[in-house]
Design a protein around this motif. Structure first.
Motif, PDB file in Angstrom:
ATOM      1  N   CYS A   1       0.836  -1.207   0.000  1.00 33.64           N
ATOM      2  CA  CYS A   1       0.000   0.000   0.000  1.00 33.64           C
ATOM      3  C   CYS A   1       0.866   1.251   0.000  1.00 33.64           C
ATOM      4  O   CYS A   1       1.729   1.432   0.866  1.00 33.64           O
ATOM      5  CB  CYS A   1      -0.917  -0.001   1.214  1.00 33.64           C
ATOM      6  SG  CYS A   1      -2.025   1.438   1.271  1.00 33.64           S
ATOM      7  N   GLN A   2       0.638   2.144  -0.956  1.00 29.84           N
ATOM      8  CA  GLN A   2       1.420   3.372  -1.053  1.00 29.84           C
ATOM      9  C   GLN A   2       0.912   4.456  -0.121  1.00 29.84           C
ATOM     10  O   GLN A   2       1.607   5.438   0.132  1.00 29.84           O
ATOM     11  CB  GLN A   2       1.400   3.870  -2.505  1.00 29.84           C
ATOM     12  CG  GLN A   2       2.039   2.887  -3.477  1.00 29.84           C
ATOM     13  CD  GLN A   2       2.009   3.380  -4.907  1.00 29.84           C
ATOM     14  OE1 GLN A   2       1.428   4.434  -5.210  1.00 29.84           O
ATOM     15  NE2 GLN A   2       2.635   2.635  -5.807  1.00 29.84           N
ATOM     16  N   ARG A   3      -0.291   4.291   0.409  1.00 28.16           N
ATOM     17  CA  ARG A   3      -0.850   5.326   1.279  1.00 28.16           C
ATOM     18  C   ARG A   3      -0.136   5.364   2.627  1.00 28.16           C
ATOM     19  O   ARG A   3       0.055   6.430   3.202  1.00 28.16           O
ATOM     20  CB  ARG A   3      -2.348   5.078   1.492  1.00 28.16           C
ATOM     21  CG  ARG A   3      -3.189   5.127   0.217  1.00 28.16           C
ATOM     22  CD  ARG A   3      -4.663   4.933   0.557  1.00 28.16           C
ATOM     23  NE  ARG A   3      -5.513   4.969  -0.619  1.00 28.16           N
ATOM     24  CZ  ARG A   3      -5.938   3.907  -1.282  1.00 28.16           C
ATOM     25  NH1 ARG A   3      -5.572   2.698  -0.870  1.00 28.16           N
ATOM     26  NH2 ARG A   3      -6.719   4.022  -2.340  1.00 28.16           N
ATOM     27  N   CYS A   4       0.201   4.189   3.146  1.00 24.90           N
ATOM     28  CA  CYS A   4       0.800   4.121   4.483  1.00 24.90           C
ATOM     29  C   CYS A   4       2.219   3.602   4.464  1.00 24.90           C
ATOM     30  O   CYS A   4       2.817   3.377   5.526  1.00 24.90           O
ATOM     31  CB  CYS A   4      -0.054   3.237   5.396  1.00 24.90           C
ATOM     32  SG  CYS A   4      -0.091   1.502   4.873  1.00 24.90           S
TER      33      CYS A   4
ATOM     34  N   PHE B   1     -11.501  -8.372  -2.609  1.00 22.80           N
ATOM     35  CA  PHE B   1     -11.489  -8.191  -4.055  1.00 22.80           C
ATOM     36  C   PHE B   1     -10.077  -7.884  -4.562  1.00 22.80           C
ATOM     37  O   PHE B   1      -9.627  -8.486  -5.535  1.00 22.80           O
ATOM     38  CB  PHE B   1     -12.455  -7.069  -4.448  1.00 22.80           C
ATOM     39  CG  PHE B   1     -13.843  -7.297  -3.920  1.00 22.80           C
ATOM     40  CD1 PHE B   1     -14.694  -8.192  -4.540  1.00 22.80           C
ATOM     41  CD2 PHE B   1     -14.293  -6.628  -2.787  1.00 22.80           C
ATOM     42  CE1 PHE B   1     -15.970  -8.423  -4.052  1.00 22.80           C
ATOM     43  CE2 PHE B   1     -15.562  -6.852  -2.283  1.00 22.80           C
ATOM     44  CZ  PHE B   1     -16.399  -7.748  -2.912  1.00 22.80           C
ATOM     45  N   MET B   2      -9.378  -6.988  -3.889  1.00 23.89           N
ATOM     46  CA  MET B   2      -7.997  -6.687  -4.244  1.00 23.89           C
ATOM     47  C   MET B   2      -7.020  -7.675  -3.619  1.00 23.89           C
ATOM     48  O   MET B   2      -5.850  -7.729  -4.001  1.00 23.89           O
ATOM     49  CB  MET B   2      -7.639  -5.263  -3.791  1.00 23.89           C
ATOM     50  CG  MET B   2      -8.505  -4.170  -4.393  1.00 23.89           C
ATOM     51  SD  MET B   2      -8.376  -4.093  -6.192  1.00 23.89           S
ATOM     52  CE  MET B   2      -6.707  -3.477  -6.383  1.00 23.89           C
ATOM     53  N   ARG B   3      -7.519  -8.443  -2.622  1.00 26.38           N
ATOM     54  CA  ARG B   3      -6.722  -9.474  -1.959  1.00 26.38           C
ATOM     55  C   ARG B   3      -5.468  -8.893  -1.318  1.00 26.38           C
ATOM     56  O   ARG B   3      -4.371  -9.448  -1.410  1.00 26.38           O
ATOM     57  CB  ARG B   3      -6.329 -10.587  -2.951  1.00 26.38           C
ATOM     58  CG  ARG B   3      -7.501 -11.246  -3.648  1.00 26.38           C
ATOM     59  CD  ARG B   3      -8.334 -12.060  -2.693  1.00 26.38           C
ATOM     60  NE  ARG B   3      -7.617 -13.199  -2.145  1.00 26.38           N
ATOM     61  CZ  ARG B   3      -7.952 -13.829  -1.029  1.00 26.38           C
ATOM     62  NH1 ARG B   3      -8.984 -13.409  -0.318  1.00 26.38           N
ATOM     63  NH2 ARG B   3      -7.266 -14.858  -0.612  1.00 26.38           N
ATOM     64  N   ARG B   4      -5.623  -7.762  -0.647  1.00 24.72           N
ATOM     65  CA  ARG B   4      -4.480  -7.162   0.032  1.00 24.72           C
ATOM     66  C   ARG B   4      -4.925  -6.449   1.295  1.00 24.72           C
ATOM     67  O   ARG B   4      -6.124  -6.176   1.492  1.00 24.72           O
ATOM     68  CB  ARG B   4      -3.747  -6.203  -0.899  1.00 24.72           C
ATOM     69  CG  ARG B   4      -4.490  -4.910  -1.243  1.00 24.72           C
ATOM     70  CD  ARG B   4      -3.538  -3.982  -1.964  1.00 24.72           C
ATOM     71  NE  ARG B   4      -4.120  -2.676  -2.240  1.00 24.72           N
ATOM     72  CZ  ARG B   4      -4.196  -1.675  -1.361  1.00 24.72           C
ATOM     73  NH1 ARG B   4      -3.792  -1.851  -0.114  1.00 24.72           N
ATOM     74  NH2 ARG B   4      -4.699  -0.506  -1.715  1.00 24.72           N
ATOM     75  N   PRO B   5      -3.967  -6.120   2.209  1.00 26.23           N
ATOM     76  CA  PRO B   5      -4.327  -5.435   3.451  1.00 26.23           C
ATOM     77  C   PRO B   5      -4.851  -4.027   3.195  1.00 26.23           C
ATOM     78  O   PRO B   5      -4.375  -3.309   2.298  1.00 26.23           O
ATOM     79  CB  PRO B   5      -3.001  -5.386   4.227  1.00 26.23           C
ATOM     80  CG  PRO B   5      -2.137  -6.426   3.614  1.00 26.23           C
ATOM     81  CD  PRO B   5      -2.531  -6.479   2.175  1.00 26.23           C
TER      82      PRO B   5
END
Length: 367
Positions: free
Chosen positions: A311-314, A325-329
């Motif tokens: 994740c680029q946000r955090c 759906f994206m299968r990620r944290p």
């Protein structure tokens, strides 16, 4: 209508394909996986009335049927969906796969469907693990006859079988509107409500059939009381590559019930207790999110920093939830995820939908 009577008393799996070479390869791989515990039956449809032949191959001891989606090379107009409908009407677990027209078969099954991987190795592993789950449910229900007399809810039956009675209310959230997912199930319930009362064997068949789909297709798939390995990584706010390391740390928290052979799963309440034990004197109140506390506690136990996810946000250090759906944290930040209860089962407390994905699709779907 229940399945026909047992023909030889041995549990069986029926494989159906119109390609003799692939059918033989799948059967060989499956036999190697189950090691003689279950009879593997095969059928290459050629009959003018294939459903008559199907009826002769299936009985009360048939655990699972797996069929190719397109069977038309041998019998004109015969598709796997015909087999699926026939089995569902009789409460026989059935899975389908496609090798020729993969795009014609959705990757995601409905609640009362099973989607079998198309390759021999993956398909055999899936069939073996799934059949093992249904076998375990059947045997547990037989070994606990008091369950049929206790007038428990469906969630209560599952909680009892898993020795987690305190989780009945959480399991119940996954089981709302089950009848709307399978019209054949409603037909069976209507029959049971009439003068023809079900036998104990029929009750066990119904319970094993329903729970055998709710467990892998809802409870294990959408994290809540039970976490998959991917969901555990998200819960700890780390990347999937840490799954092996987390498996060692949380070995005693593993879920070992029906369908556990499909992957690594963990009891969330036990994971929480383990995290608190690992934290020692770490103060949970000083962290912005619970996932920060989870990550810090595991890093303390591991003696190193955990890998960051993508994740680029955090910067890949926050999480707590899995986007199915994206299968990620994803985390609780409003720019990261959104709670979308109509997109996932009600019991999936650790599922949130990734923000960009939600913003793109929610207007189109009218949600």
């Amino acid at each position: 209508m229940p399945a026909t009577n047992s023909k030889n008393g041995q549990e069986s799996i029926l494989l159906i394909d119109d390609n003799e070479e692939y059918l033989g390869a799948l059967a060989h791989a499956l036999e190697a996986s189950i090691k003689g515990e279950v009879e593997v039956r095969t059928w290459l449809p050629t009959e003018d009335d294939p459903l008559v032949k199907l009826d002769s191959l299936v009985d009360d001891d048939t655990i699972l049927v797996a069929t190719d989606y397109d069977l038309t090379s041998q019998v004109r107009g015969l598709f796997g969906m015909t087999i699926v409908g026939w089995c569902q009407k009789r409460l026989i677990p059935v899975g389908d796969f496609s090798r020729k027209n993969i795009a014609d078969l959705p990757k995601e099954p409905n609640l009362f469907e099973l989607r079998v991987p198309a390759t021999e190795e993956e398909g055999a592993a899936f069939i073996s693990a799934t059949a093992s789950g249904f076998r375990e449910l059947r045997r547990s229900l037989t070994a606990n006859p008091e369950i049929l007399k206790a007038k428990l809810s469906l969630a209560g039956v599952l909680a009892t079988l898993l020795r987690k009675r305190e989780l009945e209310s959480q399991f119940a959230l996954y089981m709302t509107r089950l009848g709307a997912s399978n019209s054949s199930l409603l037909d069976q319930l209507r029959r049971f409500a009439g003068p023809e009362q079900p036998t104990d064997d029929e009750k066990r068949q119904l319970l094993a059939y329903v729970l055998g789909h709710v467990l892998p297709n809802a409870i294990l798939k959408y994290p809540g009381p039970i976490l998959s390995e991917k969901a555990l990584c998200a819960y700890i706010a780390t990347a999937d590559e840490e799954g092996e390391a987390l498996a060692q740390i949380f070995e005693s928290e593993r879920y070992a019930g029906p369908f556990s052979a499909q992957g690594r799963y963990y009891w969330r309440d036990q994971v929480d207790d383990r995290i608190d034990a690992l934290a020692g004197n770490i103060d949970s109140a000083k962290f912005e999110m619970f996932s920060d506390y989870n990550r810090a506690s595991v890093e303390k136990a591991a003696g190193r920093k955990l890998a960051n996810h993508g994740c680029q946000r955090c910067g890949g250090t926050k999480g707590g939830f899995l986007c199915p759906f994206m299968r990620r944290p994803v985390c609780l930040r409003p720019d990261c995820s959104v709670s979308a209860s109509s997109w996932v089962p009600q019991g999936a407390q650790l599922c949130r939908v990734e923000r960009d994905f939600y913003d793109e699709w929610a207007p189109l779907l009218g949600l």
